[in-house]
Structure formats: C-alpha cells, structure tokens
Design a protein around this motif. Structure first.
Motif, mmCIF file in Angstrom:
data_model
loop_
_atom_site.group_PDB
_atom_site.id
_atom_site.type_symbol
_atom_site.label_atom_id
_atom_site.label_comp_id
_atom_site.label_asym_id
_atom_site.label_seq_id
_atom_site.Cartn_x
_atom_site.Cartn_y
_atom_site.Cartn_z
ATOM 1 N N PHE A 1 0.845 -1.187 0.000
ATOM 2 C CA PHE A 1 0.000 0.000 0.000
ATOM 3 C C PHE A 1 0.881 1.238 0.000
ATOM 4 O O PHE A 1 1.903 1.244 0.668
ATOM 5 C CB PHE A 1 -0.896 0.000 1.250
ATOM 6 N N PRO A 2 0.600 2.256 -0.716
ATOM 7 C CA PRO A 2 -0.570 2.606 -1.514
ATOM 8 C C PRO A 2 -0.473 2.222 -2.985
ATOM 9 O O PRO A 2 -1.396 2.484 -3.745
ATOM 10 C CB PRO A 2 -0.661 4.110 -1.366
ATOM 11 N N ALA A 3 0.630 1.622 -3.415
ATOM 12 C CA ALA A 3 0.777 1.261 -4.833
ATOM 13 C C ALA A 3 -0.301 0.279 -5.293
ATOM 14 O O ALA A 3 -0.699 0.294 -6.456
ATOM 15 C CB ALA A 3 2.154 0.669 -5.082
ATOM 16 N N SER A 4 -0.797 -0.559 -4.393
ATOM 17 C CA SER A 4 -1.786 -1.569 -4.766
ATOM 18 C C SER A 4 -3.224 -1.048 -4.734
ATOM 19 O O SER A 4 -4.140 -1.772 -5.099
ATOM 20 C CB SER A 4 -1.681 -2.765 -3.823
ATOM 21 N N LEU A 5 -3.418 0.191 -4.320
ATOM 22 C CA LEU A 5 -4.767 0.755 -4.228
ATOM 23 C C LEU A 5 -5.389 0.871 -5.616
ATOM 24 O O LEU A 5 -4.772 1.408 -6.532
ATOM 25 C CB LEU A 5 -4.723 2.136 -3.569
ATOM 26 N N ARG A 6 -6.609 0.355 -5.769
ATOM 27 C CA ARG A 6 -7.363 0.479 -7.005
ATOM 28 C C ARG A 6 -8.728 1.072 -6.667
ATOM 29 O O ARG A 6 -9.514 0.447 -5.950
ATOM 30 C CB ARG A 6 -7.565 -0.863 -7.706
ATOM 31 N N VAL A 7 -8.980 2.255 -7.174
ATOM 32 C CA VAL A 7 -10.253 2.931 -6.965
ATOM 33 C C VAL A 7 -11.043 2.799 -8.264
ATOM 34 O O VAL A 7 -10.595 3.257 -9.313
ATOM 35 C CB VAL A 7 -10.053 4.418 -6.601
ATOM 36 N N THR A 8 -12.202 2.162 -8.188
ATOM 37 C CA THR A 8 -13.038 1.942 -9.364
ATOM 38 C C THR A 8 -14.213 2.904 -9.324
ATOM 39 O O THR A 8 -14.986 2.913 -8.368
ATOM 40 C CB THR A 8 -13.550 0.489 -9.394
ATOM 41 N N CYS A 9 -14.329 3.704 -10.368
ATOM 42 C CA CYS A 9 -15.402 4.687 -10.498
ATOM 43 C C CYS A 9 -16.437 4.134 -11.473
ATOM 44 O O CYS A 9 -16.114 3.902 -12.639
ATOM 45 C CB CYS A 9 -14.855 6.002 -11.017
ATOM 46 N N LEU A 10 -17.642 3.912 -10.998
ATOM 47 C CA LEU A 10 -18.695 3.337 -11.833
ATOM 48 C C LEU A 10 -19.615 4.424 -12.383
ATOM 49 O O LEU A 10 -20.013 5.334 -11.651
ATOM 50 C CB LEU A 10 -19.531 2.343 -11.033
ATOM 51 N N PHE A 11 -19.935 4.280 -13.663
ATOM 52 C CA PHE A 11 -20.864 5.178 -14.327
ATOM 53 C C PHE A 11 -22.108 4.397 -14.731
ATOM 54 O O PHE A 11 -22.068 3.183 -14.871
ATOM 55 C CB PHE A 11 -20.196 5.824 -15.543
ATOM 56 N N THR A 12 -23.200 5.105 -14.943
ATOM 57 C CA THR A 12 -24.482 4.448 -15.187
ATOM 58 C C THR A 12 -24.490 3.599 -16.451
ATOM 59 O O THR A 12 -25.100 2.540 -16.476
ATOM 60 C CB THR A 12 -25.617 5.485 -15.276
ATOM 61 N N ASP A 13 -23.841 4.069 -17.520
ATOM 62 C CA ASP A 13 -23.786 3.302 -18.766
ATOM 63 C C ASP A 13 -22.574 3.729 -19.588
ATOM 64 O O ASP A 13 -21.820 4.617 -19.182
ATOM 65 C CB ASP A 13 -25.087 3.443 -19.568
ATOM 66 N N ASP A 14 -22.403 3.089 -20.735
ATOM 67 C CA ASP A 14 -21.253 3.380 -21.591
ATOM 68 C C ASP A 14 -21.270 4.811 -22.117
ATOM 69 O O ASP A 14 -20.225 5.430 -22.267
ATOM 70 C CB ASP A 14 -21.195 2.393 -22.763
ATOM 71 N N ASN A 15 -22.469 5.333 -22.408
ATOM 72 C CA ASN A 15 -22.571 6.707 -22.908
ATOM 73 C C ASN A 15 -22.128 7.710 -21.851
ATOM 74 O O ASN A 15 -21.434 8.678 -22.165
ATOM 75 C CB ASN A 15 -24.005 7.014 -23.362
ATOM 76 N N ALA A 16 -22.538 7.496 -20.621
ATOM 77 C CA ALA A 16 -22.134 8.388 -19.529
ATOM 78 C C ALA A 16 -20.630 8.304 -19.305
ATOM 79 O O ALA A 16 -19.975 9.326 -19.045
ATOM 80 C CB ALA A 16 -22.892 8.037 -18.249
ATOM 81 N N LEU A 17 -20.077 7.103 -19.419
ATOM 82 C CA LEU A 17 -18.636 6.909 -19.267
ATOM 83 C C LEU A 17 -17.876 7.648 -20.360
ATOM 84 O O LEU A 17 -16.908 8.357 -20.091
ATOM 85 C CB LEU A 17 -18.298 5.422 -19.285
ATOM 86 N N ALA A 18 -18.324 7.510 -21.609
ATOM 87 C CA ALA A 18 -17.668 8.182 -22.735
ATOM 88 C C ALA A 18 -17.766 9.697 -22.595
ATOM 89 O O ALA A 18 -16.788 10.416 -22.843
ATOM 90 C CB ALA A 18 -18.287 7.725 -24.048
ATOM 91 N N ALA A 19 -18.926 10.191 -22.181
ATOM 92 C CA ALA A 19 -19.112 11.633 -22.003
ATOM 93 C C ALA A 19 -18.219 12.160 -20.882
ATOM 94 O O ALA A 19 -17.630 13.238 -20.992
ATOM 95 C CB ALA A 19 -20.576 11.940 -21.700
ATOM 96 N N ALA A 20 -18.100 11.390 -19.808
ATOM 97 C CA ALA A 20 -17.257 11.810 -18.682
ATOM 98 C C ALA A 20 -15.784 11.845 -19.088
ATOM 99 O O ALA A 20 -15.061 12.784 -18.740
ATOM 100 C CB ALA A 20 -17.463 10.866 -17.501
ATOM 101 N N LYS A 21 -15.354 10.845 -19.845
ATOM 102 C CA LYS A 21 -13.961 10.832 -20.315
ATOM 103 C C LYS A 21 -13.697 12.012 -21.242
ATOM 104 O O LYS A 21 -12.646 12.640 -21.163
ATOM 105 C CB LYS A 21 -13.638 9.512 -21.018
ATOM 106 N N ALA A 22 -14.653 12.308 -22.115
ATOM 107 C CA ALA A 22 -14.500 13.424 -23.045
ATOM 108 C C ALA A 22 -14.453 14.763 -22.307
ATOM 109 O O ALA A 22 -13.775 15.693 -22.731
ATOM 110 C CB ALA A 22 -15.643 13.428 -24.056
ATOM 111 N N ALA A 23 -15.158 14.854 -21.189
ATOM 112 C CA ALA A 23 -15.202 16.092 -20.413
ATOM 113 C C ALA A 23 -14.025 16.225 -19.445
ATOM 114 O O ALA A 23 -13.927 17.207 -18.716
ATOM 115 C CB ALA A 23 -16.513 16.165 -19.642
ATOM 116 N N GLY A 24 -13.143 15.229 -19.410
ATOM 117 C CA GLY A 24 -11.970 15.310 -18.540
ATOM 118 C C GLY A 24 -12.196 14.808 -17.128
ATOM 119 O O GLY A 24 -11.431 15.114 -16.215
ATOM 120 N N ALA A 25 -13.247 14.020 -16.925
ATOM 121 C CA ALA A 25 -13.562 13.525 -15.585
ATOM 122 C C ALA A 25 -12.510 12.551 -15.071
ATOM 123 O O ALA A 25 -12.295 12.459 -13.862
ATOM 124 C CB ALA A 25 -14.930 12.860 -15.571
#
Length: 107
Positions: free
Chosen positions: A44-68
């Motif tokens: 720790f902390p190198a092994s820490l994995r934080v997973t951010c879940l989005f409602t669907d693929d479209n929301a994920l793509a929009a968030a990535k495009a917006a710099g989230a």
C-alpha cells in the motif's frame, strides 16, 4: 484473514478519503454512480485500485470526453495525501468503468 491494527487504520483512512471523493463526484460529474476500492496492505498505496462506476457506456464516454478521468485522479490523489498517503501514479490507481454490462455478442 484478520486485519492488523495498522491495516485497519489504513483502511479507515482510505474509506474516509474515498467517501469524500465519491460525494464530490456525484455532485460534479454527470452519470457518476458510485466508487469502490480494493488494496493489498502489503504493498500500500501502490496496490490501491479505486473503481469509479458510471451508469452506462454513454455516460462513461461523455465523462472521459469532459476530462472527468483526470479530475477523479487528482481528487483521489488529493484526498489520499490529506490522510497521509502519496500516490506516485494516480492514473494507475483510478479506473473508470460502466456499470451496465457491455454487449459483446454479435447479432
């Protein structure tokens, strides 16, 4: 396996940091659903994995495009630093995913 006192402290600090990031993300990022984490306390902390879940693929793509993605990495890094841990490469610690199952079957 029972956690040692030190591991429980680390876990508690991590929970606190992740809860703050999750609250901020729900308010600021459209389509953000929840946040979870996993870690091996031996590395720790190198092994820490934080997973951010989005409602669907479209929301994920929009968030990535917006710099989230960068915003979440910086937020996790900042909150972990506040509780006493330095993430050397936050881009490896933060993972964005869609909670909707992806359709991989050909029709």
């Amino acid at each position: 396996m029972k956690l040692t006192k030190t591991c429980r402290k680390i876990d508690g600090y991590t929970q606190k940091a992740v809860a703050i990031v999750e609250k901020q993300a729900k308010a600021d990022i459209a389509g953000f659903q929840s946040l979870s984490y996993s870690a091996s306390f031996n590395n720790f902390p190198a092994s820490l994995r934080v997973t951010c879940l989005f409602t669907d693929d479209n929301a994920l793509a929009a968030a990535k495009a917006a710099g989230a993605e960068l915003q979440l990495q910086k937020s996790v890094h900042k909150q972990m630093f506040k509780v006493g841990f330095v993430l050397k490469e936050p881009r490896y610690n933060v993972i964005l995913q869609s909670s909707a199952p992806s359709d991989t079957t050909a029709k």
